[in-house]
Design a protein around this motif. Structure first.
Motif, PDB file in Angstrom:
ATOM      1  N   SER A  67       0.904  -1.445  -0.021  1.00 19.73           N
ATOM      2  CA  SER A  67       0.467   0.066  -0.116  1.00 19.73           C
ATOM      3  C   SER A  67       0.573   1.425  -0.020  1.00 19.73           C
ATOM      4  CB  SER A  67      -0.684   0.086   1.212  1.00 19.73           C
ATOM      5  OG  SER A  67      -1.365   1.382   1.077  1.00 19.73           O
ATOM      6  N   ALA A  68       0.707   2.534  -0.256  1.00 18.48           N
ATOM      7  CA  ALA A  68       1.290   3.187  -1.005  1.00 18.48           C
ATOM      8  C   ALA A  68       1.396   4.578   0.597  1.00 18.48           C
ATOM      9  CB  ALA A  68       0.469   4.215  -1.807  1.00 18.48           C
ATOM     10  N   THR A  69       0.271   4.407   1.555  1.00 14.72           N
ATOM     11  CA  THR A  69       0.125   4.255   2.694  1.00 14.72           C
ATOM     12  C   THR A  69       1.020   3.703   3.637  1.00 14.72           C
ATOM     13  OG1 THR A  69      -2.126   2.913   3.039  1.00 14.72           O
ATOM     14  CG2 THR A  69      -2.554   5.493   2.398  1.00 14.72           C
ATOM     15  N   LEU A  70       1.361   3.049   4.013  1.00 13.75           N
ATOM     16  CA  LEU A  70       2.500   1.867   4.634  1.00 13.75           C
ATOM     17  C   LEU A  70       3.220   2.985   5.039  1.00 13.75           C
ATOM     18  CD1 LEU A  70       1.647  -1.296   3.065  1.00 13.75           C
ATOM     19  CD2 LEU A  70       1.179  -0.739   5.463  1.00 13.75           C
ATOM     20  N   PRO A  71       3.784   3.139   6.300  1.00 14.84           N
ATOM     21  CA  PRO A  71       5.026   3.962   6.508  1.00 14.84           C
ATOM     22  C   PRO A  71       6.386   2.626   6.569  1.00 14.84           C
ATOM     23  CG  PRO A  71       4.164   2.852   8.526  1.00 14.84           C
ATOM     24  CD  PRO A  71       3.329   3.031   7.060  1.00 14.84           C
ATOM     25  N   HIS A  84       9.022  -1.933   4.931  1.00 13.04           N
ATOM     26  CA  HIS A  84       8.738  -1.641   4.158  1.00 13.04           C
ATOM     27  C   HIS A  84       9.490  -1.900   2.573  1.00 13.04           C
ATOM     28  CE1 HIS A  84       5.247  -1.752   6.092  1.00 13.04           C
ATOM     29  NE2 HIS A  84       5.133  -2.617   5.994  1.00 13.04           N
ATOM     30  N   TYR A  90       1.395  -1.909  -6.275  1.00 14.35           N
ATOM     31  CA  TYR A  90       0.968  -2.089  -4.590  1.00 14.35           C
ATOM     32  C   TYR A  90      -0.110  -3.282  -4.125  1.00 14.35           C
ATOM     33  CZ  TYR A  90       3.862   1.827  -3.305  1.00 14.35           C
ATOM     34  OH  TYR A  90       4.448   3.329  -3.451  1.00 14.35           O
ATOM     35  N   GLU A  91      -1.032  -3.651  -4.818  1.00 14.29           N
ATOM     36  CA  GLU A  91      -2.283  -4.501  -5.111  1.00 14.29           C
ATOM     37  C   GLU A  91      -2.452  -5.012  -5.843  1.00 14.29           C
ATOM     38  OE1 GLU A  91      -5.443  -1.775  -3.953  1.00 14.29           O
ATOM     39  OE2 GLU A  91      -4.935  -0.640  -1.839  1.00 14.29           O
TER      40      GLU A  91
END
Length: 434
Positions: A67-71, A84, A90-91
Protein backbone atom coordinates in the motif's frame (compact mmCIF):
# COMPACT_ATOMS: atom_id res chain seq x y z
CA UNK A 1 21.82 -32.48 12.32
CA UNK A 2 21.14 -30.02 15.12
CA UNK A 3 18.08 -30.92 17.19
CA UNK A 4 15.31 -29.05 19.00
CA UNK A 5 15.93 -28.55 22.66
CA UNK A 6 19.61 -27.67 22.76
CA UNK A 7 18.64 -24.36 24.40
CA UNK A 8 20.87 -21.47 25.34
CA UNK A 9 23.51 -23.72 26.79
CA UNK A 10 23.77 -26.07 23.82
CA UNK A 11 26.74 -24.25 22.24
CA UNK A 12 28.91 -22.70 24.98
CA UNK A 13 31.07 -19.80 23.94
CA UNK A 14 29.26 -18.99 20.69
CA UNK A 15 28.58 -15.35 20.04
CA UNK A 16 24.96 -14.63 19.30
CA UNK A 17 24.07 -12.01 16.69
CA UNK A 18 23.30 -8.46 17.71
CA UNK A 19 21.21 -7.69 14.64
CA UNK A 20 19.22 -10.03 12.41
CA UNK A 21 17.69 -9.22 9.02
CA UNK A 22 14.64 -11.32 8.19
CA UNK A 23 13.11 -11.56 4.71
CA UNK A 24 9.40 -12.17 4.25
CA UNK A 25 8.78 -11.14 0.65
CA UNK A 26 5.32 -12.42 -0.16
CA UNK A 27 3.44 -11.81 3.06
CA UNK A 28 3.75 -9.00 5.55
CA UNK A 29 3.98 -9.52 9.31
CA UNK A 30 1.27 -6.85 9.50
CA UNK A 31 -1.27 -8.94 7.56
CA UNK A 32 -4.11 -10.77 9.26
CA UNK A 33 -3.49 -14.56 9.29
CA UNK A 34 -6.22 -16.41 7.42
CA UNK A 35 -6.51 -13.77 4.70
CA UNK A 36 -4.87 -13.91 1.27
CA UNK A 37 -1.46 -15.55 1.61
CA UNK A 38 -1.17 -14.78 5.31
CA UNK A 39 -1.16 -17.78 7.61
CA UNK A 40 1.01 -19.68 10.03
CA UNK A 41 4.19 -18.24 8.54
CA UNK A 42 3.09 -14.72 9.51
CA UNK A 43 2.62 -15.85 13.10
CA UNK A 44 5.96 -17.68 13.00
CA UNK A 45 7.94 -14.66 11.75
CA UNK A 46 6.38 -12.17 14.18
CA UNK A 47 6.56 -14.38 17.27
CA UNK A 48 10.11 -15.55 16.56
CA UNK A 49 11.27 -11.97 15.98
CA UNK A 50 9.68 -10.79 19.24
CA UNK A 51 11.28 -13.56 21.28
CA UNK A 52 14.68 -12.98 19.66
CA UNK A 53 14.37 -9.31 20.58
CA UNK A 54 13.50 -10.31 24.13
CA UNK A 55 16.88 -12.08 24.45
CA UNK A 56 18.80 -9.07 23.21
CA UNK A 57 18.70 -8.98 19.42
CA UNK A 58 17.42 -6.29 17.08
CA UNK A 59 15.36 -7.72 14.23
CA UNK A 60 14.48 -6.00 10.94
CA UNK A 61 11.82 -7.78 8.86
CA UNK A 62 11.97 -6.74 5.19
CA UNK A 63 8.66 -7.27 3.41
CA UNK A 64 7.03 -6.03 0.19
CA UNK A 65 5.00 -2.83 0.46
CA UNK A 66 1.37 -3.52 -0.47
CA UNK A 67 0.00 0.00 0.00
CA UNK A 68 1.21 3.50 -0.78
CA UNK A 69 0.00 4.64 2.64
CA UNK A 70 2.26 2.31 4.60
CA UNK A 71 5.09 4.03 6.48
CA UNK A 72 8.58 2.87 5.48
CA UNK A 73 9.16 1.40 8.93
CA UNK A 74 6.71 0.07 11.52
CA UNK A 75 7.84 -0.93 15.01
CA UNK A 76 6.05 -4.19 15.84
CA UNK A 77 7.56 -4.50 19.30
CA UNK A 78 10.60 -3.23 21.13
CA UNK A 79 13.56 -4.20 18.94
CA UNK A 80 11.41 -5.53 16.05
CA UNK A 81 10.82 -3.44 12.92
CA UNK A 82 8.89 -4.18 9.72
CA UNK A 83 10.64 -2.43 6.80
CA UNK A 84 8.56 -1.97 3.66
CA UNK A 85 10.30 -2.39 0.31
CA UNK A 86 8.76 -1.05 -2.90
CA UNK A 87 8.74 -3.85 -5.47
CA UNK A 88 6.05 -3.88 -8.15
CA UNK A 89 2.50 -2.53 -7.92
CA UNK A 90 1.15 -2.19 -4.40
CA UNK A 91 -2.02 -4.13 -5.11
CA UNK A 92 -3.19 -6.81 -7.51
CA UNK A 93 -0.11 -9.03 -7.45
CA UNK A 94 -0.71 -12.63 -6.44
CA UNK A 95 2.04 -14.77 -4.97
CA UNK A 96 2.60 -16.62 -8.24
CA UNK A 97 3.52 -13.32 -9.95
CA UNK A 98 6.06 -12.23 -7.36
CA UNK A 99 9.12 -13.96 -8.91
CA UNK A 100 9.09 -11.15 -11.50
CA UNK A 101 9.61 -8.62 -8.67
CA UNK A 102 12.48 -10.32 -6.84
CA UNK A 103 15.16 -8.19 -8.53
CA UNK A 104 13.31 -5.03 -7.50
CA UNK A 105 12.91 -6.33 -3.97
CA UNK A 106 16.61 -7.25 -3.75
CA UNK A 107 17.50 -3.75 -4.97
CA UNK A 108 15.28 -2.23 -2.29
CA UNK A 109 16.89 -4.28 0.47
CA UNK A 110 20.35 -3.34 -0.81
CA UNK A 111 19.38 0.34 -0.77
CA UNK A 112 18.26 0.08 2.84
CA UNK A 113 21.51 -1.63 3.77
CA UNK A 114 23.61 0.96 1.91
CA UNK A 115 22.77 3.50 4.59
CA UNK A 116 24.23 1.26 7.29
CA UNK A 117 27.78 0.69 8.38
CA UNK A 118 29.47 -2.47 7.04
CA UNK A 119 28.72 -5.40 9.29
CA UNK A 120 25.45 -3.91 10.57
CA UNK A 121 23.67 -7.27 10.30
CA UNK A 122 25.24 -10.44 11.66
CA UNK A 123 22.93 -12.96 10.00
CA UNK A 124 20.19 -13.07 7.36
CA UNK A 125 17.15 -15.32 7.92
CA UNK A 126 14.88 -15.84 4.90
CA UNK A 127 11.38 -17.34 5.05
CA UNK A 128 9.82 -19.26 2.12
CA UNK A 129 11.47 -19.79 -1.25
CA UNK A 130 10.81 -16.31 -2.68
CA UNK A 131 12.68 -14.76 0.24
CA UNK A 132 15.38 -17.40 -0.10
CA UNK A 133 16.16 -16.18 -3.62
CA UNK A 134 16.65 -12.65 -2.34
CA UNK A 135 18.61 -14.04 0.60
CA UNK A 136 21.08 -15.89 -1.63
CA UNK A 137 22.13 -12.68 -3.36
CA UNK A 138 21.91 -10.41 -0.34
CA UNK A 139 23.86 -12.62 2.08
CA UNK A 140 26.66 -12.95 -0.45
CA UNK A 141 26.80 -9.17 -0.90
CA UNK A 142 26.74 -8.50 2.83
CA UNK A 143 29.19 -11.25 3.68
CA UNK A 144 26.90 -12.76 6.33
CA UNK A 145 25.56 -16.28 6.80
CA UNK A 146 22.20 -17.19 5.28
CA UNK A 147 19.74 -19.16 7.42
CA UNK A 148 16.64 -20.30 5.57
CA UNK A 149 13.30 -21.75 6.66
CA UNK A 150 11.29 -23.38 3.87
CA UNK A 151 7.88 -23.39 5.63
CA UNK A 152 6.55 -25.41 2.68
CA UNK A 153 8.32 -27.24 -0.15
CA UNK A 154 7.17 -27.59 -3.75
CA UNK A 155 8.17 -31.23 -4.11
CA UNK A 156 6.38 -32.19 -0.91
CA UNK A 157 3.21 -30.30 -1.88
CA UNK A 158 3.22 -31.80 -5.38
CA UNK A 159 3.50 -35.30 -3.94
CA UNK A 160 0.21 -34.86 -2.03
CA UNK A 161 -1.97 -32.51 -4.07
CA UNK A 162 -5.65 -32.15 -3.39
CA UNK A 163 -7.88 -33.15 -6.30
CA UNK A 164 -8.06 -30.28 -8.78
CA UNK A 165 -5.33 -28.27 -7.06
CA UNK A 166 -2.57 -26.64 -9.12
CA UNK A 167 0.94 -28.16 -8.90
CA UNK A 168 3.83 -25.95 -7.88
CA UNK A 169 5.89 -24.93 -10.95
CA UNK A 170 9.26 -26.39 -11.91
CA UNK A 171 10.78 -22.93 -11.43
CA UNK A 172 10.01 -23.14 -7.72
CA UNK A 173 11.56 -26.61 -7.44
CA UNK A 174 14.72 -25.37 -9.12
CA UNK A 175 14.74 -22.25 -6.96
CA UNK A 176 14.41 -24.24 -3.76
CA UNK A 177 17.23 -26.53 -4.84
CA UNK A 178 19.49 -23.51 -5.33
CA UNK A 179 18.55 -22.11 -1.92
CA UNK A 180 19.31 -25.41 -0.19
CA UNK A 181 22.77 -25.41 -1.74
CA UNK A 182 23.46 -21.77 -0.89
CA UNK A 183 22.21 -21.62 2.70
CA UNK A 184 24.64 -21.88 5.59
CA UNK A 185 21.87 -23.36 7.72
CA UNK A 186 18.39 -24.74 7.01
CA UNK A 187 15.78 -24.75 9.77
CA UNK A 188 13.20 -27.55 9.60
CA UNK A 189 10.09 -27.60 11.78
CA UNK A 190 10.24 -31.34 12.45
CA UNK A 191 12.44 -34.39 11.92
CA UNK A 192 10.10 -35.39 9.10
CA UNK A 193 10.65 -32.07 7.33
CA UNK A 194 14.39 -32.54 7.75
CA UNK A 195 14.09 -35.95 6.11
CA UNK A 196 12.16 -34.37 3.24
CA UNK A 197 14.99 -31.87 2.75
CA UNK A 198 17.44 -34.76 2.55
CA UNK A 199 15.28 -36.90 0.26
CA UNK A 200 13.93 -34.30 -2.17
CA UNK A 201 16.70 -31.69 -2.18
CA UNK A 202 19.84 -33.61 -1.15
CA UNK A 203 20.41 -31.19 1.75
CA UNK A 204 23.64 -31.58 3.72
CA UNK A 205 22.66 -33.07 7.12
CA UNK A 206 25.31 -30.93 8.81
CA UNK A 207 23.45 -27.80 7.69
CA UNK A 208 19.98 -28.82 8.90
CA UNK A 209 18.66 -27.88 12.34
CA UNK A 210 15.29 -29.00 13.68
CA UNK A 211 13.47 -26.27 15.60
CA UNK A 212 9.83 -26.81 16.50
CA UNK A 213 7.72 -23.65 16.09
CA UNK A 214 6.21 -22.25 19.23
CA UNK A 215 2.85 -21.14 20.54
CA UNK A 216 2.11 -17.89 22.35
CA UNK A 217 1.26 -19.58 25.64
CA UNK A 218 0.41 -16.24 27.26
CA UNK A 219 -2.46 -15.86 24.79
CA UNK A 220 -3.42 -19.41 23.86
CA UNK A 221 -4.26 -21.09 27.15
CA UNK A 222 -7.27 -22.70 28.83
CA UNK A 223 -9.77 -20.43 30.57
CA UNK A 224 -8.83 -19.58 34.16
CA UNK A 225 -11.92 -21.44 35.34
CA UNK A 226 -11.05 -24.60 33.43
CA UNK A 227 -11.84 -26.10 30.03
CA UNK A 228 -15.58 -26.57 30.60
CA UNK A 229 -16.01 -23.06 32.01
CA UNK A 230 -14.01 -21.70 29.08
CA UNK A 231 -16.24 -23.47 26.59
CA UNK A 232 -19.37 -22.12 28.24
CA UNK A 233 -18.04 -18.56 28.27
CA UNK A 234 -16.73 -18.71 24.69
CA UNK A 235 -19.98 -20.12 23.32
CA UNK A 236 -21.96 -17.42 25.09
CA UNK A 237 -19.64 -14.78 23.63
CA UNK A 238 -19.90 -16.21 20.09
CA UNK A 239 -23.62 -17.02 20.40
CA UNK A 240 -23.13 -20.72 19.81
CA UNK A 241 -25.49 -23.31 21.37
CA UNK A 242 -24.11 -24.55 24.68
CA UNK A 243 -24.87 -28.24 24.06
CA UNK A 244 -23.85 -28.37 20.39
CA UNK A 245 -21.19 -30.50 18.78
CA UNK A 246 -18.86 -27.86 17.31
CA UNK A 247 -16.18 -29.12 14.88
CA UNK A 248 -14.14 -26.03 13.99
CA UNK A 249 -12.14 -25.30 10.84
CA UNK A 250 -9.80 -22.33 11.19
CA UNK A 251 -7.45 -21.33 8.39
CA UNK A 252 -7.13 -20.34 4.78
CA UNK A 253 -9.85 -21.69 2.51
CA UNK A 254 -8.02 -23.48 -0.28
CA UNK A 255 -7.76 -27.08 -1.54
CA UNK A 256 -4.47 -27.67 0.33
CA UNK A 257 -6.20 -27.13 3.68
CA UNK A 258 -9.14 -29.38 2.65
CA UNK A 259 -12.09 -27.73 4.42
CA UNK A 260 -14.30 -29.62 1.94
CA UNK A 261 -13.30 -32.87 3.65
CA UNK A 262 -14.83 -31.59 6.89
CA UNK A 263 -18.10 -30.67 5.15
CA UNK A 264 -18.27 -34.05 3.40
CA UNK A 265 -17.59 -35.80 6.71
CA UNK A 266 -20.33 -33.80 8.47
CA UNK A 267 -22.81 -34.65 5.71
CA UNK A 268 -21.96 -38.34 6.09
CA UNK A 269 -22.27 -38.15 9.87
CA UNK A 270 -25.72 -36.57 9.59
CA UNK A 271 -26.83 -39.29 7.18
CA UNK A 272 -25.88 -41.87 9.78
CA UNK A 273 -27.21 -39.91 12.77
CA UNK A 274 -29.97 -37.54 11.56
CA UNK A 275 -30.74 -36.51 15.14
CA UNK A 276 -27.42 -34.69 15.34
CA UNK A 277 -28.65 -32.07 12.87
CA UNK A 278 -30.41 -30.29 15.73
CA UNK A 279 -27.25 -30.00 17.81
CA UNK A 280 -24.29 -29.47 15.48
CA UNK A 281 -22.68 -26.20 14.34
CA UNK A 282 -19.69 -26.22 11.98
CA UNK A 283 -17.78 -22.90 12.07
CA UNK A 284 -15.46 -22.25 9.13
CA UNK A 285 -13.28 -19.32 10.19
CA UNK A 286 -11.05 -18.02 7.40
CA UNK A 287 -10.91 -16.53 3.92
CA UNK A 288 -10.14 -17.78 0.40
CA UNK A 289 -6.44 -18.08 -0.40
CA UNK A 290 -4.10 -19.47 -3.04
CA UNK A 291 -5.91 -21.53 -5.65
CA UNK A 292 -9.07 -21.08 -3.56
CA UNK A 293 -9.27 -17.48 -4.79
CA UNK A 294 -10.30 -18.75 -8.24
CA UNK A 295 -13.56 -20.11 -6.77
CA UNK A 296 -14.21 -18.15 -3.59
CA UNK A 297 -17.80 -19.43 -3.23
CA UNK A 298 -16.97 -23.09 -3.83
CA UNK A 299 -17.29 -24.12 -0.17
CA UNK A 300 -20.63 -22.34 0.22
CA UNK A 301 -21.89 -24.17 -2.89
CA UNK A 302 -20.67 -27.51 -1.52
CA UNK A 303 -22.52 -26.96 1.75
CA UNK A 304 -25.70 -26.24 -0.23
CA UNK A 305 -25.23 -29.30 -2.45
CA UNK A 306 -24.75 -31.49 0.61
CA UNK A 307 -27.83 -30.04 2.28
CA UNK A 308 -25.96 -28.82 5.35
CA UNK A 309 -25.93 -25.05 4.80
CA UNK A 310 -28.02 -24.48 7.92
CA UNK A 311 -25.39 -26.09 10.17
CA UNK A 312 -22.29 -24.47 8.59
CA UNK A 313 -21.30 -21.07 9.95
CA UNK A 314 -18.97 -19.17 7.63
CA UNK A 315 -17.02 -16.47 9.46
CA UNK A 316 -14.27 -14.17 8.13
CA UNK A 317 -10.74 -14.41 9.56
CA UNK A 318 -10.23 -13.03 13.06
CA UNK A 319 -7.24 -11.77 15.01
CA UNK A 320 -5.45 -14.06 17.40
CA UNK A 321 -7.05 -12.55 20.49
CA UNK A 322 -10.49 -13.41 19.07
CA UNK A 323 -9.34 -16.77 17.70
CA UNK A 324 -8.75 -17.90 21.29
CA UNK A 325 -12.51 -17.80 21.88
CA UNK A 326 -13.24 -19.90 18.77
CA UNK A 327 -10.73 -22.52 19.92
CA UNK A 328 -12.21 -22.64 23.42
CA UNK A 329 -15.77 -22.84 22.06
CA UNK A 330 -15.03 -25.79 19.76
CA UNK A 331 -15.58 -29.43 20.65
CA UNK A 332 -12.54 -30.10 18.49
CA UNK A 333 -10.49 -28.46 15.73
CA UNK A 334 -10.47 -30.33 12.41
CA UNK A 335 -7.38 -30.11 10.14
CA UNK A 336 -7.74 -32.42 7.11
CA UNK A 337 -4.80 -30.73 5.31
CA UNK A 338 -2.96 -32.45 2.49
CA UNK A 339 0.32 -30.91 3.63
CA UNK A 340 1.46 -29.11 6.81
CA UNK A 341 5.07 -28.39 7.71
CA UNK A 342 4.03 -28.26 11.38
CA UNK A 343 0.46 -27.11 11.97
CA UNK A 344 0.55 -24.07 14.26
CA UNK A 345 -3.24 -23.94 14.36
CA UNK A 346 -3.31 -27.43 15.87
CA UNK A 347 -0.81 -26.41 18.55
CA UNK A 348 -2.74 -23.21 19.32
CA UNK A 349 -6.05 -25.05 19.69
CA UNK A 350 -4.50 -27.64 22.00
CA UNK A 351 -2.91 -24.89 24.10
CA UNK A 352 -6.48 -23.64 24.70
CA UNK A 353 -7.55 -27.11 25.82
CA UNK A 354 -9.21 -28.20 22.58
CA UNK A 355 -8.42 -31.58 20.98
CA UNK A 356 -7.66 -31.91 17.28
CA UNK A 357 -8.76 -34.26 14.50
CA UNK A 358 -6.01 -33.99 11.90
CA UNK A 359 -4.60 -35.68 8.83
CA UNK A 360 -1.50 -37.72 9.63
CA UNK A 361 0.67 -35.63 7.30
CA UNK A 362 3.78 -33.48 7.62
CA UNK A 363 4.37 -32.16 11.12
CA UNK A 364 0.87 -32.87 12.43
CA UNK A 365 1.92 -36.18 14.08
CA UNK A 366 4.38 -34.08 16.12
CA UNK A 367 1.81 -31.43 17.00
CA UNK A 368 -0.94 -33.95 17.83
CA UNK A 369 -0.57 -37.11 19.94
CA UNK A 370 -2.89 -39.67 18.42
CA UNK A 371 -5.39 -41.03 20.91
CA UNK A 372 -4.25 -38.67 23.67
CA UNK A 373 -4.63 -35.06 22.51
CA UNK A 374 -6.69 -35.80 19.43
CA UNK A 375 -7.15 -38.19 16.53
CA UNK A 376 -4.82 -38.59 13.56
CA UNK A 377 -6.54 -39.78 10.39
CA UNK A 378 -4.55 -41.58 7.68
CA UNK A 379 -5.58 -40.29 4.28
CA UNK A 380 -8.44 -37.99 3.35
CA UNK A 381 -11.53 -40.18 3.13
CA UNK A 382 -14.55 -38.28 4.49
CA UNK A 383 -15.84 -41.52 6.03
CA UNK A 384 -12.76 -41.71 8.26
CA UNK A 385 -13.26 -38.13 9.45
CA UNK A 386 -16.95 -38.84 10.04
CA UNK A 387 -15.92 -41.80 12.21
CA UNK A 388 -13.62 -39.57 14.23
CA UNK A 389 -16.35 -36.96 14.66
CA UNK A 390 -18.76 -39.67 15.80
CA UNK A 391 -16.40 -40.60 18.67
CA UNK A 392 -16.88 -37.12 20.11
CA UNK A 393 -20.63 -37.12 19.40
CA UNK A 394 -21.06 -40.43 21.22
CA UNK A 395 -18.86 -39.59 24.23
CA UNK A 396 -19.71 -36.18 25.67
CA UNK A 397 -16.73 -36.28 28.06
CA UNK A 398 -14.13 -37.11 25.39
CA UNK A 399 -13.47 -33.52 24.35
CA UNK A 400 -12.69 -32.30 27.87
CA UNK A 401 -10.62 -35.41 28.63
CA UNK A 402 -8.46 -35.08 25.50
CA UNK A 403 -8.47 -31.30 25.87
CA UNK A 404 -6.78 -31.49 29.27
CA UNK A 405 -4.04 -33.69 27.81
CA UNK A 406 -3.79 -31.37 24.80
CA UNK A 407 -3.17 -28.32 27.00
CA UNK A 408 -0.39 -30.16 28.85
CA UNK A 409 1.18 -31.30 25.57
CA UNK A 410 1.11 -27.77 24.07
CA UNK A 411 3.20 -26.39 26.94
CA UNK A 412 6.26 -27.96 25.29
CA UNK A 413 5.81 -25.66 22.28
CA UNK A 414 6.82 -22.32 23.79
CA UNK A 415 8.34 -19.60 21.59
CA UNK A 416 11.05 -18.90 24.17
CA UNK A 417 12.54 -22.35 23.52
CA UNK A 418 12.21 -21.94 19.75
CA UNK A 419 13.96 -18.55 19.88
CA UNK A 420 16.79 -19.84 22.05
CA UNK A 421 17.49 -22.76 19.73
CA UNK A 422 17.22 -20.54 16.64
CA UNK A 423 19.73 -18.15 18.20
CA UNK A 424 22.12 -21.09 18.62
CA UNK A 425 21.64 -21.96 14.94
CA UNK A 426 22.58 -18.38 14.04
CA UNK A 427 25.64 -18.58 16.27
CA UNK A 428 26.80 -21.82 14.65
CA UNK A 429 26.45 -20.32 11.16
CA UNK A 430 28.34 -17.20 12.25
CA UNK A 431 31.16 -19.21 13.75
CA UNK A 432 31.69 -21.19 10.56
CA UNK A 433 31.76 -17.96 8.56
CA UNK A 434 34.52 -16.76 10.86
Amino acid sequence: MSQQGTGTGGFPGRRRPRRVAMLSVHTSPLHQPGTGDAGGMNVYVVELAKRLAAIGMEVDIFTRATSATLPPVVELAQGVFARHVAAGPYEGLVKEELPTQLCAFTHGVMQAWAGRRPGHYDVLHSHYWLSGHVGRLTARRWGVPLVHTMHTMAMVKNASLAEGDTPEPVSRVLGETQIVRAADRLIANTDREADELFHHYAADPAKVAVVHPGVNLDLFRPHAGGIEAGRTAARARLRLPQEALVPLFAGRIQPLKAPDILLLAVARLLEEQPGLRERIVVPVVGGPSGSGLAKPDELHKLAAQLGISEVVLFHPPVGQAELVHWYRAATMLVMPSYSESFGLVAAEAQACGTPVIAAAVGGLPVAVRDGMTGVLVPGHRPADYARALRRFADDAALSARMGAAAARHARSFGWDTAAAVTADVYAAAMRERG
